[in-house]
Scaffold this motif. Structure first.
Motif, short mmCIF file in Angstrom:
data_model
loop_
_atom_site.label_atom_id
_atom_site.label_comp_id
_atom_site.label_asym_id
_atom_site.label_seq_id
_atom_site.Cartn_x
_atom_site.Cartn_y
_atom_site.Cartn_z
N LYS A 146 0.84 -1.21 0.00
CA LYS A 146 0.00 0.00 0.00
C LYS A 146 0.87 1.26 0.00
CE LYS A 146 -3.78 2.35 2.36
NZ LYS A 146 -4.73 2.36 3.51
N ALA A 161 -6.56 7.78 -7.51
CA ALA A 161 -7.76 7.33 -6.81
C ALA A 161 -7.62 5.88 -6.35
CB ALA A 161 -8.97 7.48 -7.72
N ASN A 190 -4.86 4.09 -5.87
CA ASN A 190 -3.76 3.84 -4.93
C ASN A 190 -3.97 4.53 -3.59
OD1 ASN A 190 -1.37 3.61 -7.59
ND2 ASN A 190 -2.04 1.98 -6.24
N PHE A 191 -4.48 5.77 -3.59
CA PHE A 191 -4.67 6.48 -2.32
C PHE A 191 -5.79 5.86 -1.49
CE2 PHE A 191 -1.96 9.88 -3.87
CZ PHE A 191 -1.40 10.36 -2.70
N THR A 192 -6.80 5.31 -2.15
CA THR A 192 -7.89 4.66 -1.41
C THR A 192 -7.52 3.26 -0.96
OG1 THR A 192 -8.85 3.85 -3.49
CG2 THR A 192 -9.66 5.97 -2.64
N ILE A 224 -7.55 0.66 -2.89
CA ILE A 224 -8.28 -0.35 -3.67
C ILE A 224 -7.31 -1.23 -4.46
CG2 ILE A 224 -9.88 -0.67 -5.60
CD1 ILE A 224 -11.35 1.83 -4.64
#
Length: 461
Positions: A136, A315, A317-319, A321
């Motif tokens: 992550k 979107a 990577n930052f979340t 998912i």
């Protein structure tokens, strides 16, 4: 690392090192929009413009392995601070340059700082996170790369609309200063506990070899692949890199331990990284021309219309998912899936995008989703195959592969475009042919890397 869960302030520290990383990435793309202003105000010739761009990339790509090795030996925090200081000083010199020569020299100095930042930020991330959270963290680090790609032209266009060209470099200074203070206060020091002595011959040979190789790749399209300049620098690169491999196999404390290449996980990630950056670097080079010359957008609008690619990466990577997908699938399937999505996106741009922006947007979204899954998985595979005490060298290898693959992709797919035009095809058809070649390279990279990574997992099991 202070606990099994990683450093207690690891997420704050990740934000700090991503800020340092963003400083470099913005500068990689912001200069492109300033070319008309530099040509007009500094009376820069085409060769001057090429050197303003290439001085930075040549120095940075040549020094990545050496910078990573220095970070492992002398301390990653020390080298991160040094990189920020050099980058900020170089930005000041570039912003105040009164001639093309001064600007080229300042850009070369910024390249030294850039090499230190590109290697130390990833190495620090690997040190402060526990293995379970590393994918992550690397995903967020990769998303910042995409954010820099998207924001550079937009910020550059805004600044040039309101200020003179030097401001695009001076805006780096407050960001670098803020990052410098935050790094000094928050980032823990880490280095190789063995304290291997410096590998000076290895550093010299790797720097000479990689700089010569990248210069030959950059010069090929403009001067001809059989020109004396290209063949001469390619020969220097071959000799220097061969000597580097020979020396590293015999040195007591090698900068790059060649035994890493016996690890199928490492070689799989290396092969995939070269092919993915080859396809993506060249295809994105063609995409900017597709948006401007085929669909008729201006430079700033073209930059805005490429933003969905980067925003998709950010979107996912930052979340977290993309990291969740990768955890469920495993590394080999994640790499394969990501590259299939990217290849499909390139095909969509080539086959559907010529009719309007809708097809291009579909391609950009697919490419962004593929990047969000494959790039962090590939970077994590490279970094996890190298001992933690050599994290700087691992980051140097990762960065070197990206620089080489990008340069080679621009050169080769640019040559595909040129040969298509020479054979009588339209510009649209030539750009489409280049995108399709890029998609094949990306797809091949996905299956090669996934196959090698799968075999490595079976051997480990």
């Amino acid at each position: 690392m202070s606990s099994p869960h990683g450093h207690p302030r690891r997420w704050v520290i990740l934000g700090v090192i991503c800020l340092a990383q963003l400083t470099v990435l913005l500068d990689n793309t912001v200069l492109n929009v300033a070319i008309p202003s530099l040509t007009r105000e500094l009376h820069a010739a085409t060769s001057d413009i090429q050197w303003m761009i290439n001085a930075y990339s040549l120095v940075q790509s040549g020094l990545l392995l050496t910078a990573g090795s220095a970070a492992d030996r002398y301390g990653r925090k020390k080298m991160l601070i040094t990189g920020l200081a050099l980058f900020g000083t170089g930005s000041l010199a570039a912003g105040l340059a009164g001639s093309t020569g001064q600007l080229i020299a300042a850009r070369a100095g910024m390249g030294i700082g850039g090499a230190l930042l590109m290697t130390t930020t990833l190495a620090v991330a690997m040190q402060i996170f526990a293995p379970a959270e590393q994918p992550k963290a690397i995903g967020i680090w990769s998303a910042v790369n995409a954010l820099g790609f998207a924001c550079g032209p937009l910020i550059g266009g805004f600044v040039l609309d309101h200020f003179w060209w030097g401001a695009i470099f001076l805006i780096n200074i407050p960001v670098a200063a803020l990052a410098l203070a935050a790094v000094a206060a928050l980032v823990p020091e880490s280095k190789n506990p063995r304290g291997d002595r410096p590998d000076l011959p290895g550093a010299l040979l790797s720097t000479l070899g990689m700089a010569s190789l990248v210069y030959a790749v950059i010069s090929g399209p403009a001067h001809g692949w059989t020109s004396a300049r290209v063949l001469g620098t390619a020969a220097v690169a071959l000799v220097a890199l061969s000597a580097f491999a020979w020396w590293e196999s015999r040195a007591d404390a090698p900068m790059l331990d060649l035994r890493f290449f016996r690890d199928r996980r490492f070689t799989g990630a290396v092969a995939g990284a070269v092919l993915i950056t080859f396809g993506m670097g060249g295809a994105l080079f063609l995409l900017t021309q597709h948006l401007q010359f085929v669909l008729g957008y201006g430079p700033l609008e073209a930059g805005l219309r490429t933003a969905p690619l980067a925003l998709t990466v950010v979107a996912l990577n930052f979340t977290g998912i993309a990291a969740k997908w990768s955890a469920r699938l495993g590394t080999p399937p994640s790499v394969a899936l990501g590259m299939v999505l990217m290849a499909a996106g390139l095909v969509a741009v080539a086959e559907v995008g010529t009719g309007g922006y809708t097809g291009t947007l579909l391609g950009l979204l697919l490419i962004g989703a593929g990047c969000a899954v494959a790039n962090p998985a590939m970077a994590h595979a490279i970094m996890s195959a190298i001992p933690p005490e050599k994290a700087g060298v691992g980051a140097g290898v990762n960065g070197t592969l990206a620089e080489f693959g990008n340069g080679l992709g621009v050169a080769v797919l640019g040559a595909v475009l040129s040969s298509s035009l020479a054979s009588g095809k339209s510009l649209s058809a030539g750009l489409g042919a280049g995108q399709l070649v890029g998609s094949v390279a990306v797809l091949a990279g996905g299956f090669v890397a996934a196959g090698l990574l799968r075999r490595a997992e079976r051997v480990s099991a």
